[in-house]
Design a protein around this motif. Structure first.
Motif, PDB file in Angstrom:
ATOM      1  N   LEU A 154       0.853  -1.186   0.000  1.00 33.52           N
ATOM      2  CA  LEU A 154       0.000   0.000   0.000  1.00 33.52           C
ATOM      3  C   LEU A 154       0.891   1.239   0.000  1.00 33.52           C
ATOM      4  O   LEU A 154       1.430   1.636   1.029  1.00 33.52           O
ATOM      5  N   GLY A 155       1.060   1.826  -1.165  1.00 37.29           N
ATOM      6  CA  GLY A 155       2.012   2.919  -1.318  1.00 37.29           C
ATOM      7  C   GLY A 155       1.363   4.288  -1.381  1.00 37.29           C
ATOM      8  O   GLY A 155       0.147   4.424  -1.512  1.00 37.29           O
ATOM      9  N   HIS A 156       2.209   5.302  -1.319  1.00 38.66           N
ATOM     10  CA  HIS A 156       1.816   6.713  -1.433  1.00 38.66           C
ATOM     11  C   HIS A 156       0.581   7.024  -0.587  1.00 38.66           C
ATOM     12  O   HIS A 156      -0.406   7.564  -1.069  1.00 38.66           O
ATOM     13  N   TRP A 157       0.660   6.655   0.673  1.00 36.02           N
ATOM     14  CA  TRP A 157      -0.384   7.074   1.618  1.00 36.02           C
ATOM     15  C   TRP A 157       0.070   8.304   2.391  1.00 36.02           C
ATOM     16  O   TRP A 157      -0.741   9.056   2.917  1.00 36.02           O
ATOM     17  N   TYR A 164       9.879  15.194   5.625  1.00 39.07           N
ATOM     18  CA  TYR A 164      10.177  13.758   5.557  1.00 39.07           C
ATOM     19  C   TYR A 164      10.444  13.196   6.949  1.00 39.07           C
ATOM     20  O   TYR A 164      11.156  13.789   7.752  1.00 39.07           O
ATOM     21  N   SER A 165       9.877  12.040   7.218  1.00 37.86           N
ATOM     22  CA  SER A 165      10.086  11.381   8.503  1.00 37.86           C
ATOM     23  C   SER A 165       9.837   9.889   8.339  1.00 37.86           C
ATOM     24  O   SER A 165       9.037   9.470   7.501  1.00 37.86           O
ATOM     25  N   GLN A 166      10.548   9.085   9.128  1.00 36.83           N
ATOM     26  CA  GLN A 166      10.287   7.652   9.189  1.00 36.83           C
ATOM     27  C   GLN A 166       9.584   7.272  10.487  1.00 36.83           C
ATOM     28  O   GLN A 166       9.378   6.091  10.749  1.00 36.83           O
ATOM     29  N   ASP A 167       9.234   8.267  11.269  1.00 43.06           N
ATOM     30  CA  ASP A 167       8.505   8.042  12.510  1.00 43.06           C
ATOM     31  C   ASP A 167       7.008   8.022  12.200  1.00 43.06           C
ATOM     32  O   ASP A 167       6.448   9.038  11.787  1.00 43.06           O
ATOM     33  N   PRO A 168       6.349   6.871  12.381  1.00 45.72           N
ATOM     34  CA  PRO A 168       4.919   6.786  12.042  1.00 45.72           C
ATOM     35  C   PRO A 168       4.068   7.848  12.724  1.00 45.72           C
ATOM     36  O   PRO A 168       3.061   8.297  12.165  1.00 45.72           O
ATOM     37  N   GLU A 169       4.469   8.265  13.926  1.00 46.01           N
ATOM     38  CA  GLU A 169       3.687   9.259  14.652  1.00 46.01           C
ATOM     39  C   GLU A 169       3.818  10.654  14.050  1.00 46.01           C
ATOM     40  O   GLU A 169       3.003  11.531  14.328  1.00 46.01           O
ATOM     41  N   SER A 170       4.856  10.857  13.231  1.00 41.73           N
ATOM     42  CA  SER A 170       5.106  12.184  12.660  1.00 41.73           C
ATOM     43  C   SER A 170       4.690  12.288  11.197  1.00 41.73           C
ATOM     44  O   SER A 170       4.779  13.361  10.607  1.00 41.73           O
ATOM     45  N   PRO A 179      -5.562   6.005   5.681  1.00 40.59           N
ATOM     46  CA  PRO A 179      -4.955   4.681   5.515  1.00 40.59           C
ATOM     47  C   PRO A 179      -5.453   3.656   6.526  1.00 40.59           C
ATOM     48  O   PRO A 179      -5.551   2.467   6.213  1.00 40.59           O
ATOM     49  N   GLU A 180      -5.781   4.110   7.747  1.00 44.73           N
ATOM     50  CA  GLU A 180      -6.306   3.166   8.738  1.00 44.73           C
ATOM     51  C   GLU A 180      -7.622   2.560   8.261  1.00 44.73           C
ATOM     52  O   GLU A 180      -7.871   1.357   8.417  1.00 44.73           O
ATOM     53  N   GLY A 181      -8.468   3.396   7.667  1.00 48.12           N
ATOM     54  CA  GLY A 181      -9.732   2.896   7.137  1.00 48.12           C
ATOM     55  C   GLY A 181      -9.521   1.934   5.980  1.00 48.12           C
ATOM     56  O   GLY A 181     -10.248   0.946   5.831  1.00 48.12           O
ATOM     57  N   PHE A 182      -8.506   2.210   5.167  1.00 51.05           N
ATOM     58  CA  PHE A 182      -8.198   1.322   4.041  1.00 51.05           C
ATOM     59  C   PHE A 182      -7.792  -0.056   4.554  1.00 51.05           C
ATOM     60  O   PHE A 182      -8.267  -1.087   4.067  1.00 51.05           O
ATOM     61  N   LEU A 198       1.871  -1.703   4.826  1.00 50.86           N
ATOM     62  CA  LEU A 198       1.722  -0.253   4.662  1.00 50.86           C
ATOM     63  C   LEU A 198       3.038   0.360   5.132  1.00 50.86           C
ATOM     64  O   LEU A 198       3.180   0.710   6.300  1.00 50.86           O
ATOM     65  N   PRO A 199       4.026   0.470   4.255  1.00 51.25           N
ATOM     66  CA  PRO A 199       5.375   0.841   4.697  1.00 51.25           C
ATOM     67  C   PRO A 199       5.530   2.331   4.956  1.00 51.25           C
ATOM     68  O   PRO A 199       4.891   3.164   4.312  1.00 51.25           O
ATOM     69  N   THR A 200       6.396   2.655   5.911  1.00 57.07           N
ATOM     70  CA  THR A 200       6.802   4.045   6.101  1.00 57.07           C
ATOM     71  C   THR A 200       7.877   4.380   5.073  1.00 57.07           C
ATOM     72  O   THR A 200       8.522   3.484   4.516  1.00 57.07           O
ATOM     73  N   PRO A 201       8.092   5.656   4.770  1.00 55.63           N
ATOM     74  CA  PRO A 201       9.131   6.030   3.805  1.00 55.63           C
ATOM     75  C   PRO A 201      10.493   5.460   4.201  1.00 55.63           C
ATOM     76  O   PRO A 201      10.867   5.464   5.374  1.00 55.63           O
ATOM     77  N   GLY A 202      11.214   4.952   3.221  1.00 53.29           N
ATOM     78  CA  GLY A 202      12.547   4.411   3.467  1.00 53.29           C
ATOM     79  C   GLY A 202      12.582   2.941   3.823  1.00 53.29           C
ATOM     80  O   GLY A 202      13.660   2.363   3.987  1.00 53.29           O
ATOM     81  N   THR A 203      11.417   2.299   3.937  1.00 53.98           N
ATOM     82  CA  THR A 203      11.370   0.884   4.292  1.00 53.98           C
ATOM     83  C   THR A 203      11.900   0.028   3.144  1.00 53.98           C
ATOM     84  O   THR A 203      11.577   0.263   1.978  1.00 53.98           O
ATOM     85  N   VAL A 204      12.707  -0.974   3.466  1.00 50.96           N
ATOM     86  CA  VAL A 204      13.201  -1.933   2.480  1.00 50.96           C
ATOM     87  C   VAL A 204      12.388  -3.215   2.624  1.00 50.96           C
ATOM     88  O   VAL A 204      12.261  -3.764   3.723  1.00 50.96           O
ATOM     89  N   LEU A 205      11.829  -3.686   1.525  1.00 50.54           N
ATOM     90  CA  LEU A 205      10.996  -4.884   1.542  1.00 50.54           C
ATOM     91  C   LEU A 205      11.602  -5.940   0.635  1.00 50.54           C
ATOM     92  O   LEU A 205      12.081  -5.634  -0.459  1.00 50.54           O
TER      93      LEU A 205
END
Length: 207
Positions: A154-157, A164-170, A179-182, A198-205
């Motif tokens: 699930l991208g570009h949410w 830019y942040s990798q902290d989900p809270e920020s 996105p939570e509803g999705f 549902l990856p945060t920015p910078g996540t490697v999968l």
């Protein structure tokens, strides 16, 4: 050097089968599919009665010499989705891994499914942005019916106009996205926890 390729005549459309292009000695093959773009926002009232609108939903008809100076000059063009096949190096007729990738939120039509020896897509990379404006549940159901993914990315949410942040809270989500509803609807439609991310920015999968 990688040559820029014009895909206009190879794009899969309703009533036209499209054609695969190949690279890396045929080990990677891809087909462009005519797609669409979800509205960017909704005029008040912000319920289902508000008028959904797209920003600059036009195409550039003639070559330009300089980059646009105004917002209206950055035109949407023709959104495309892609089927991307990673094929067996020993036999490029065999698909090892298939991806469905869409660059903008769009409910896929039945003809987005590309007939082949594989009966599903290994990974669907779908755009969650503005999905509230096209109907999240309908979006999910049509992806399941027409793309048949085993896994969902699930991208570009996230709102990339924010810091830019990798902290989900920020991280702020794109307006009209939720996105939570999705994710809630995805689970309700029978897509198990192990099949989506549902990856945060910078996540490697790795798949």
């Amino acid at each position: 050097p990688v040559a820029l390729q014009v895909l206009e005549h190879e794009v899969r459309r309703d009533g036209r089968s499209g054609a695969f292009k190949s690279t890396h000695r045929g080990q990677i093959q891809f087909m462009a599919i005519k797609s669409g773009h979800a509205p960017n926002f909704r005029l008040p009232p912000l319920d289902n009665w508000g008028l959904p609108l797209k920003i600059s939903p036009w195409s550039v008809e003639e070559p330009v010499a300089d980059l646009p100076r105004r917002t209206r000059g950055w035109r949407m063009g023709d959104p495309l989705a892609y089927i991307i096949d990673f094929r067996d190096p020993a036999d490029t007729s065999r698909v090892d891994f298939r991806i469905y990738y869409q660059d903008a939120g769009h409910i896929p039509e039945a003809w987005h499914w590309v007939e082949s020896a594989v009966d599903s897509v290994d990974l669907a990379i779908v755009t969650v942005a503005s999905s509230n404006l096209i109907g999240q549940r309908e979006f999910i159901r049509k992806v399941r019916a027409h793309i048949k993914p085993r896994h969902w990315l699930l991208g570009h949410w996230e709102d990339f106009f924010k810091v830019y942040s990798q902290d989900p809270e920020s991280i702020c989500s794109v307006p009209f996205t939720n996105p939570e509803g999705f994710v809630k609807k995805l689970l309700e439609e029978g897509v198990g926890e192990e099949r989506w991310v549902l990856p945060t920015p910078g996540t490697v999968l790795n798949y």
